[in-house]
Design a protein around this motif. Structure first.
Motif: not given
Length: 392
Positions: A30-34, A85-99, A303-308
């Protein structure tokens, strides 16, 4: 199943073998897409993506709805600071610009991974192409494109048939129509983009905007902008003493007849809002003659996404002709595809050609030139300076 996969891998090219391994690892994840949760159409599209990736690849998507992308960045930053370094809460993020720039600079991203996505073959990734830059920052394969965005204005053609044709022209238009236009608060992305659009047109040296904003450059390039805004502000809605919180609130003002002009970063948004009964049928899109700011929306993997592996599968599916055509459908989302039309096969071309249209949906040629975004530092400083100058 393992024997079949092993046999396949023995006869596959290295790239195909790597992708087969990714698909196998991703199944069941399950991919947690922020992703920003403020647009119901985008939220519904992400639900559709989840249904399709689960059916085809065994990968489901759970949207984590954000009010600001910085929330996800802060979460990943905190995980790294804690030594995770692993098991992070964010797997995918919609991101642009400064972020994106912050995550790239702080080594918070997984990758580069884009070249390994099979569907990336449909995108122009040649040097300097739009999909290789994010607000002038080289992407270097650390995020995958998924939708086009372009700043546009919308006017009620019944009440205001002749909108301004340049950013400079907004002053004369506002003087002739006092109180009939406004812009979202620059604390919101849309309001900040309005200021950037004016900066790009009015800056004495547009090329300077591609570099980080030094004190000297910022002062020189923004001087005409503040002079322009000082002339515009007294003629805005409520004499510039208040601003709508975001584009949705501004759209409601347009619908209620309080203003005649609104702005969006989605050329299809007015047509979609008309279909939903949120805007009058007389609303139409317009752009200044010199063009408007445009960019590509990206997704990145921390870098630490749980479900890369699952995140890569989702990023790849977003680049499929199926997903891109679904996204461009005005009845679904209406965002323009990031795929290069010259790279589409006949079936994909037919799918795009069959998409529904609407009177308020602009043709690509109606949108004018796409102007490059300034370096991310300009937006940060613009919003800070605006607040300093115009907030009581």
């Amino acid at each position: 199943m393992k024997l079949i996969l092993a046999a396949f891998l023995l006869g596959a090219t290295p790239a195909m073998a790597d992708w087969a391994e990714t698909l196998a690892e991703a199944r069941g994840q399950t991919v947690y897409w922020n992703a920003w949760g403020g647009d119901p159409r985008t939220n519904a599209f992400i639900e559709w993506v989840s249904a399709r990736t689960e059916a085809e690849f065994g990968v489901s998507v759970q949207q984590v709805k954000l009010s600001d992308t910085a929330e996800a960045v802060a979460r990943v930053r905190a995980e790294k600071a804690a030594g995770q370094i692993e098991g992070g809460a964010v797997d995918l993020v919609w991101i642009n610009g400064p972020n994106f720039m912050a995550m790239k600079d702080e080594a918070l991203l997984h990758g580069p991974f884009v070249a390994g996505l099979p569907n990336a073959a449909g995108v122009d990734l040649s040097e300097g192409a739009a999909a290789t830059l994010d607000f002038t920052v080289p992407v270097e394969g650390m995020e995958a494109p998924w939708r086009l965005a372009k700043f546009v204005f919308a006017h009620d053609s019944a009440r205001a048939p002749e909108p301004p044709r340049s950013m400079a022209g907004f002053v004369d238009w506002a003087k002739a129509h006092p109180g009939r236009m406004t812009h979202p608060n620059p604390a919101n992305f849309m309001g900040a983009t309005f200021l950037k659009q004016a900066l790009v047109e009015l800056a004495p040296d547009r090329a300077a905007l591609a570099a980080p904003a030094t004190d000297a450059a910022f002062g020189a390039q923004t001087a005409p902008l503040w002079q322009w805004y000082d002339a515009l502000r007294p003629h805005l809605w409520r004499e510039g003493a208040a601003y709508p919180e975001n584009e949705s609130v501004q759209a409601q003002l347009l619908n209620d007849g309080e203003v005649d002009i609104a702005m969006f970063f989605d050329p299809a948004a007015p047509a979609a809002l008309i279909a939903q009964g949120v805007l009058p049928e007389t609303v139409r899109v317009f752009v200044p003659d010199a063009g408007t700011i445009g960019n590509i929306s990206f997704v990145a993997i921390p870098f630490d996404a749980a479900h890369r592996a699952g995140a890569e599968v989702v990023a790849n599916f977003l680049l499929s002709p199926e997903a891109q055509a679904q996204m461009q459908n005005i009845e679904v989302l209406g965002s323009y595809s990031v795929l290069d039309p010259a790279r589409l096969d006949d079936a994909a071309k037919a799918a795009f050609a069959a998409l529904p249209t609407a009177p308020a949906l602009p043709r690509l040629e109606d949108l004018g030139a796409t102007l490059p975004e300034p370096h991310p530092s300009w937006m940060t400083r613009l919003t800070e300076e605006w607040a300093k100058r115009y907030t009581p």
